[in-house]
Design an enzyme around this catalytic site. Structure first.
Site: not given
Ligand code: SF4
Length: 376
Positions: A38, A50, A94-95, A205, A212, A215
């Site tokens: 990163r 990647e 793998g792969y 997510c 959520c 988020c």
């Molecule tokens: S609020 Fe955020 S964590 Fe919840 S479903 Fe939507 S994008 Fe996903």
């Protein structure tokens, strides 16, 4: 159209884009994982990471990435590498097709661009293993080119943000998702934005239990508003695995064992080494198959000994049970056919050859039993 709908993603409302990017980027700065690829913008390092991350967990990739980059620090170093050494370094990830494509691509780029990674998507179109996702991920992260990415995590976030119910593997859904990913891109910090989308999918997510309340996108997330965010996108239940029965044989001649090389065009583990093995025929016992396979695939006549180990492993949708036997060489010379090459080596030399994970387990079990003594 309200300011957070995306029925036609190509016409994504500018307001939504302007709302989304700063929130996602702020969250990313605070919560991103400290990963070794990163912290610099070297396209070669990003590219290697990647490729390794395809189908593989971050926790597994880290050690491989550092070892690989220590051995091949630049694109030019990789372009001059021996394929067997690349496969050996890749062993366990793998792969393996990814590793061979990476090497072929490095040679191609080195020949065409003198060891630099071109900052031009068109120059990368015919490069082996560089699909839309990998190409865009590298170019957006290394050069901040405004190119979208789409992989499992970002697909989930986008599908939930807009409460899309289709199976993302369908052509229609894919088209919509690519358009959405592109429409939402900011004009700057594109690489970080792409990474943030993936990181949010990996950390917040998640497939089963999206978190959520933590988020940054929840106030405009339609799946969250529905009360059942985990229902998006629709997922087709996986196909049950197919059981495959195999027999294998470790053939000894004196203090040496026979190792054979798989064909370069094999579907899996191409050009890697192994003990001869293959699938059972209908009605055949493991012992019968071991003797038949030794004859068919090596040209040698053997005297079968006892069972050495049973290895169970999964490859894509196959669940394989491999029963391995010891055997003593009786007569004949190796005949190239299915296997291209064969070597008689001392068991301790196995370490130098690239083999698949199940075959490495077999090699280790050989080492644990008495590798110096004769078995019969
Ligand atoms: S609020 Fe955020 S964590 Fe919840 S479903 Fe939507 S994008 Fe996903």
């Amino acid at each position: 159209m309200n300011d957070h709908s995306l029925d036609s993603p190509g016409e994504a409302p500018v307001r939504l884009r302007r709302w989304l990017a700063p929130r996602l980027l702020d969250w990313f700065r605070l919560h991103q994982r400290d990963l070794p690829w990163r912290w610099d913008r070297d396209p070669y390092r990003i590219w290697v990471s990647e490729v390794m991350l395809q189908q593989t967990q971050v926790a597994t990739v880290t050690a491989y990435f550092e070892r690989f980059l220590a051995r091949f620090p630049t694109l030019a170093d990789l372009a001059h590498a021996d394929e067997q050494e690349v496969l050996r370094l890749w062993e366990g990830l793998g792969y393996y097709r990814r590793a061979r494509h990476l090497l072929q691509a490095a040679r191609l780029l080195h020949a065409r661009h003198g060891g630099t990674f071109p900052a031009d998507p068109e120059a990368l179109r015919d490069v082996p293993g560089l699909g839309d996702y990998t190409r865009n991920a590298v170019l957006s992260q290394a050069f901040d080119l405004r190119l979208p990415i789409l992989e499992a995590n970002s697909i989930r976030v986008l599908s939930r943000l807009f409460a899309r119910t289709e199976d993302p593997r369908t052509t229609t859904a894919r088209r919509w998702l690519w358009q959405a990913a592109e429409a939402l891109l900011p004009t700057r910090e594109v690489g970080d934005f792409n990474q943030a989308l993936m990181e949010l999918g990996a950390l917040v997510c998640t497939p089963e239990k999206p978190n959520c309340p933590t988020c940054p996108l929840r106030s405009r997330c339609q799946a969250h508003a529905s009360g059942q965010p985990e229902a998006f996108p629709r997922r087709t239940p996986p196909t049950p695995p197919t059981e495959v029965r195999e027999a294998g044989v470790v053939i000894r001649r004196g203090e040496q064992v026979l190792l054979v090389q798989r064909p370069a065009e094999a579907d899996r583990w191409a050009s890697m080494w192994e003990f001869p093995h293959g699938q059972l025929h209908e009605g055949e016992s493991h012992e019968q198959a071991a003797v038949r396979l030794a004859g068919e695939r090596t040209g040698l006549t053997i005297r079968l000994g006892g069972e050495l180990q049973t290895i169970r492993h999964g490859v894509t949708r196959f669940r394989i049970t491999l029963v391995c036997f010891e055997a003593e060489y009786e007569s004949g010379e190796f005949v190239a056919g299915y296997y291209h090459r064969a070597v008689w080596i001392a068991p301790e030399e196995l370490q130098a050859y690239p083999v698949s994970s199940p075959q490495r387990r077999l090699a280790r079990s050989l080492a644990q039993t008495n590798r110096q003594r004769r078995l019969f």
